[in-house]
Scaffold this active site. Structure first.
Site, mmCIF file in Angstrom:
data_model
loop_
_atom_site.group_PDB
_atom_site.id
_atom_site.type_symbol
_atom_site.label_atom_id
_atom_site.label_comp_id
_atom_site.label_asym_id
_atom_site.label_seq_id
_atom_site.Cartn_x
_atom_site.Cartn_y
_atom_site.Cartn_z
ATOM 1 N N HIS A 186 0.812 -1.212 0.000
ATOM 2 C CA HIS A 186 0.000 0.000 0.000
ATOM 3 C C HIS A 186 0.842 1.256 0.000
ATOM 4 O O HIS A 186 0.434 2.285 -0.547
ATOM 5 C CB HIS A 186 -0.977 -0.004 1.168
ATOM 6 C CG HIS A 186 -2.154 -0.869 0.894
ATOM 7 N ND1 HIS A 186 -2.904 -0.697 -0.234
ATOM 8 C CD2 HIS A 186 -2.672 -1.929 1.528
ATOM 9 C CE1 HIS A 186 -3.845 -1.604 -0.261
ATOM 10 N NE2 HIS A 186 -3.721 -2.381 0.799
ATOM 11 N N ARG A 288 -16.493 2.453 -10.583
ATOM 12 C CA ARG A 288 -16.939 1.383 -9.671
ATOM 13 C C ARG A 288 -17.924 1.991 -8.675
ATOM 14 O O ARG A 288 -17.519 2.500 -7.627
ATOM 15 C CB ARG A 288 -15.737 0.800 -8.910
ATOM 16 C CG ARG A 288 -14.787 -0.038 -9.763
ATOM 17 C CD ARG A 288 -13.671 -0.607 -8.879
ATOM 18 N NE ARG A 288 -12.992 -1.713 -9.489
ATOM 19 C CZ ARG A 288 -11.770 -1.639 -10.057
ATOM 20 N NH1 ARG A 288 -11.132 -0.491 -10.082
ATOM 21 N NH2 ARG A 288 -11.211 -2.717 -10.571
ATOM 22 N N CYS A 486 -10.891 -3.215 -18.764
ATOM 23 C CA CYS A 486 -10.874 -2.324 -17.605
ATOM 24 C C CYS A 486 -10.286 -3.013 -16.375
ATOM 25 O O CYS A 486 -10.301 -2.452 -15.291
ATOM 26 C CB CYS A 486 -12.267 -1.795 -17.309
ATOM 27 S SG CYS A 486 -13.413 -3.082 -16.815
#
Ligand code: PEP
Ligand code: MG
Length: 556
Positions: A186, A288, A486
């Site tokens: 992350h 999304r 995508c």
């Protein structure tokens, strides 16, 4: 110490400044025994601390928004993991204090995670951060975190936790250097999202003395300790040249011989739009919408709230294309009010379009909100359904769109192999296909995308996955319709060339990847991309496919 050190560069750019270390980690709590009658009280303390930390992480997520929000919410879920919590309870029952029980329960979970493959190993830092926060709260000591400073600095840490990076003041943090973490950690993802130069996996990071001046090159992974004037100038110039060469490849996505492949952005909501516009996205290829629903998993957001959010996104691309994916709930994104709680195998259960067809009112509200949001705007709205299995699914979705009078193109995501195998049949009902390669890999290889130990099978370079891409694009050509990608595959510049060679008509990715994909695509002709695609499909494994495509594209 004057030296050069080398880690892994994960976020481009050069940062020169004084070193500041991240707040020290929480100390190991003493292994003291508690009396049996104190156990319920300790269990309650542990539970309260967990709840408070989860609430704090969620609140930070709300403040940060976008990608960071998803990460912080995932951490809040980690804190409340039922198995972890029952392990904490069990340890307290046999005599541990709350803080020691939390510390030990997390340690055993951590060992499991660290050994569970690359993806999960990358989440260990997130888990450590959650543990530190809970233990700090139980011990009544300050939370670990980013140091206070009025002067800009280069932040050094063992690994950075999303809770810290999400709220970083980028006017103060010039760059990151971490001792641990990898390109998929992350720290790396968020550094790229923030546009801050970063180097990870630098073993000597902890030894850099506070206030030492360092120059961090986020492209090469090099750190110069106490750089002299000549070194500073050379590094800054090299970074500017790299930036200039990326900027030179600005404009619409195309191969060197002018075959156009629109480069679109994947977004989770309005907060991600700025980065997409800045990266020169030609529109949005995947919105999304589930992030809007995850705010409160007990009910759907109101139609008004949905309209407001959709309109913000549509307004950002007045003449561009925006592809909105209707709610993809279930499996790794469960919603309390929609997802059955007792599915033996959620990834193979009621998710995506299946959920919406079981709850037509949720789909209707979402489509109506979209229709209202698009009213009066010149945007090219496209709407697509996740997890379409066959023609009947595609028809049900197109019917639902027509029923609310939505003026948009209707499309189907190809995430299930059956949809790729029978793509021509699906295309009788909808106007475009969009390949969700993340799920398509999961279902092609029967390899749960959340299980890191199966990462080899999740590799989008797998020739079998490329075959399914080819089947879909061939069907789209035969039907005179479009077929984009995508999934994460589109963000790999080399693979983007191969996908172009396979005939995909657009590529949608996280905004940060767009300049790199654009620059790589611009270096090759369509014929070269086609040759690279053929070479990759002829290979026997993902790594051979990558090497074969690389060899073709570098002219070997
Ligand atoms: C995919 O599956 O490739 C995709 C784009 O959808 P998500 O990652 O949101 O499941
Ligand atoms: Mg998917």
């Amino acid at each position: 110490m004057d030296a050069k050190l080398r880690g892994v560069g994960v976020s481009h750019g050069v940062a020169i400044g004084q070193v500041r270390h991240m707040g020290t980690a929480v100390l190991e709590p003493p292994a003291k025994q508690i009396a049996t009658q104190d156990a319920p009280r300790e269990q309650q303390r542990a539970r309260r601390a967990v709840e408070a930390v989860a609430a704090d992480l969620n609140a930070r997520g709300n403040l940060a928004g976008g990608e960071a929000q998803a990460v912080l919410e995932a951490q809040a879920l980690m804190a409340q993991d039922p198995e972890l919590l029952s392990d904490v309870d069990r340890r307290i029952t046999v005599g541990s204090s709350a803080e020691r029980a939390v510390y030990d329960a997390f340690a055993s979970y951590r060992a499991l995670l660290a050994g569970a493959g690359e993806y999960f190993a990358g989440r260990v830092a997130d888990l450590d951060d959650v543990r530190n926060r809970i233990v700090a709260r139980l011990l009544g000591v300050p939370m670990p975190g980013v140091p206070d400073s009025d002067e800009p600095f280069v932040l050094i840490a063992r690994d950075l936790a999303p809770a810290d990076t999400a709220l970083l003041d980028t006017s103060l943090v010039l760059g990151f250097v971490t001792a641990e973490g990898g390109p998929t950690s992350h720290s790396a993802i968020l550094a790229r999202a923030l546009g801050v130069p970063a180097v990870v996996a630098l073993p000597g990071a902890a030894d850099l003395a506070e206030e030492t001046v360092v120059a961090v090159d986020g492209s090469t992974g090099e750190i110069i300790v106490n750089p002299d004037e000549a070194e500073r100038t050379a590094l800054t110039r090299a970074a500017e040249e790299r930036r200039a060469s990326l900027a030179a490849a600005s404009g619409p996505g195309a191969t060197s011989d002018g075959h156009k492949v629109p480069l679109l952005a994947n977004i989770g909501g309005p907060d991600d739009v700025g980065a997409a516009v800045e990266a020169g996205a030609e529109g949005v290829g995947l919105f999304r919408t589930e992030f809007l629903f995850l705010d409160d998993s007990s009910r759907a957001p109101s139609a008004e709230r949905q309209t407001e959010v959709y309109r913000k996104v549509l307004e950002a691309f007045p003449h561009g294309r925006v592809v909105v994916r209707v709610l993809d709930a279930g499996a790794d994104k469960p919603l309390d009010f929609l997802t059955p709680a007792d599915e033996p195998n959620p990834a193979l259960g009621v998710r995506g379009l299946r959920t919406l067809l079981d709850h037509p009112e949720v789909l209707r509200t979402q489509l109506s909100a979209l229709a209202e949001a698009a009213e009066g705007l010149p945007v090219y709205l496209e709407v697509m359904a996740p997890m379409v299995a066959d023609r009947a699914d595609a028809r049900a979705f197109a019917d639902a769109c027509r029923e609310v009078g939505l003026r948009a193109k209707f499309g189907a995501m190809v995430e299930i192999p059956s949809a790729a195998l029978r793509a021509r049949s699906v295309l009788q009902e909808v106007e475009f296909l969009s390949l969700g390669t993340n799920d398509l890999a999961q279902y092609t290889f029967a390899a749960d995308r959340q299980v890191g130990a199966l990462a080899r099978l999740q590799d989008p370079w797998q020739p079998a996955l490329l075959d399914l891409v080819a089947l879909s694009t061939e069907a789209a050509v035969a039907e005179g319709k479009s077929c984009g990608v995508c999934g994460e595959a589109a963000a790999d510049p080399l693979l983007a060339c191969v996908l172009t060679g396979l005939g995909v008509t657009s590529l949608s990715m996280g905004a940060a990847a767009i300049p790199y994909v654009r620059a790589t695509l611009a270096k090759h002709t369509l014929a070269q991309c086609e040759r690279a695609a053929a070479a990759a499909r002829a290979a026997e494994s993902a790594s051979e496919a990558r090497a074969a495509a690389q060899a073709v594209l570098s002219g070997e």
